[in-house]
Enzyme design. Structure first.
Site, PDB file in Angstrom:
ATOM      1  CE1 TYR A   1      -4.451  -1.218  -0.085  1.00  0.00           C
ATOM      2  CE2 TYR A   1      -3.388  -2.955   0.959  1.00  0.00           C
ATOM      3  CZ  TYR A   1      -4.439  -2.346   0.314  1.00  0.00           C
ATOM      4  OH  TYR A   1      -5.471  -3.455   0.129  1.00  0.00           O
TER       5      TYR A   1
ATOM      6  CD  GLU B   1      -6.539  -6.184   1.078  1.00  0.00           C
ATOM      7  OE1 GLU B   1      -5.402  -6.243   1.718  1.00  0.00           O
ATOM      8  OE2 GLU B   1      -7.241  -5.626   0.386  1.00  0.00           O
TER       9      GLU B   1
END
Length: 401
Positions: A102, A144
């Site tokens: 990310y 997730e």
């Protein structure tokens, strides 16, 4: 929740940023792949990059998330945002995306924003959109993480090797593959309707990943996927083409744990399972589970296809429906023939069906099919919350609202 200082900034700049999001995401992907070419070769779908669908999906999801932050009480905003996050998280988990990726996305996305918007990106604007990004990223990372824990897979460790033990030509352009773990362990159960990712090495050395719905009954020892490939498509699929041409029993595939949020609804209420083309695959798993449970639920099964020869798992689907005492099968073919006198001609017409009260719907097929049937269902009074769907490829539907 967006901070009090950032909310008015996002509200004021969202129209401008939204108007340039396609350009921003285009620049973002170019920057990302220049810095990390391995991501395009081995993680991102090159076909969706080439046709622009991934760019549109990313732009739409960012805009939808930001809109939800500044207008959380808008009609349907919260539910749509949660569904969007859930769908993205399942797709990311099936690819083995990890939290460390990310910051890489953040770096190149914000560089692209500055390139496109220039001096309009003041420190105040940059800080506000930085907050939006990390709120979305942290929400996805948490979702997730939960999926990895549920799958008993440490973050990103979703892959296992499975051998092709059977290959069946279901139709001229559809092949099914039965898969068995090479380590001798059971394939494991899954929720009917879920998919797996399959890594396929290509001639140029790339390792492309695609998702395929599991079309077998969940509690069987082996798994089955069904792969459609048409050479007459404007851009034939490179992964499906490789599997059709070369994959044979004895070959080993690297596949992920099962993921996906469109699963067989629990309970004993009535169901409508509607599919088109290879969209029948998750419905096969659902029907198999219902048969195993000796379900007495009222079930309407709808399928649309070009014709009986193109309808994958046609006879198997019919047999499963016949084993369910309260199930009925309705077919629509563009070109029916004498083998299927019960099939209607043309596109699905839900007005021809009596829908039970409180029906729950699962849809799978091409996006125009999904849009048409969802619109018909809403018009007939089926609540949006009762309509679930799976779309193959980037979800351009929910991101657009």
């Amino acid at each position: 929740m967006l901070s009090a200082s950032s909310a008015p900034v996002i509200r004021a700049t969202l129209p401008v940023v939204g108007a340039h999001l396609n350009e921003i995401t285009d620049r973002f992907y170019k920057r990302l792949f220049e810095a990390h070419p391995e991501l395009l070769r081995n993680l991102f779908n090159r076909g969706n990059q080439a046709n622009g669908e991934q760019r549109q999906a990313l732009a739409g999801s960012i805009a939808a998330f930001a809109q939800g932050l500044v207008d959380p009480d808008g009609p349907g905003v919260s539910g749509a945002r949660d569904l969007m996050i859930t769908r993205i998280a399942h797709k990311h988990a099936s690819l083995g995306v990890i939290a460390d990726q990310y910051p890489i996305v953040h770096k190149h996305l914000f560089a692209a924003i500055v390139e496109v918007l220039g001096d309009a990106v003041t420190p105040e604007v940059a800080a506000a959109w930085d907050e939006v990004y990390w709120l979305m990223a942290e929400t996805l990372i948490a979702a997730e993480k939960g999926l990895y824990e549920e799958a008993e897979a440490p973050e990103g460790s979703v892959w296992r090797e499975m051998e092709i033990v059977e290959r069946l030509q279901e139709t001229p352009d559809t092949v099914s593959f039965t898969l068995r773990r090479v380590d001798g362990r059971p394939a494991g159960t899954f929720r009917p309707g879920q998919y797996i990712s399959v890594q396929v090495p290509l001639a140029d050395g790339a390792r492309q990943i695609r998702q395929y719905s599991l079309s077998s009954t969940p509690d069987q020892a082996d798994w089955r996927i069904t792969v459609k490939h048409r050479e007459d498509e404007p851009v034939p699929g490179e992964v499906s083409g490789r599997l059709h041409r070369e994959a044979r029993p004895g070959d080993v595939l690297t596949v992920s744990a099962p993921f996906g949020d469109m699963v067989l609804p629990e309970g004993d209420g009535p169901l409508l399972l509607a599919s088109a083309g290879v969209g029948c695959t998750p419905m096969m798993a659902m029907l198999g589970r219902l048969v195993d449970e000796d379900s007495k639920r009222e079930i309407i099964v709808v399928h649309a296809d070009r014709g009986p020869d193109q309808h994958a798992h046609r006879e198997e689907q019919r047999r499963l429906v016949e084993q369910l005492p309260q199930a009925q099968l309705h077919l629509w073919y563009e070109q029916p023939d004498a083998r299927t006198p019960e099939a209607s001609v043309g596109r699905v017409d839900l007005d021809a069906l009596a829908l039970p009260k409180d029906v729950t719907v699962c849809l799978c097929g091409p996006l125009p099919f999904l849009r048409a049937l969802r619109g018909d269902l809403l018009r007939r009074g089926v609540p949006a919350t009762a309509i679930h769907y799976e779309v193959f490829g980037p979800d351009l539907w929910i991101a657009r609202g």
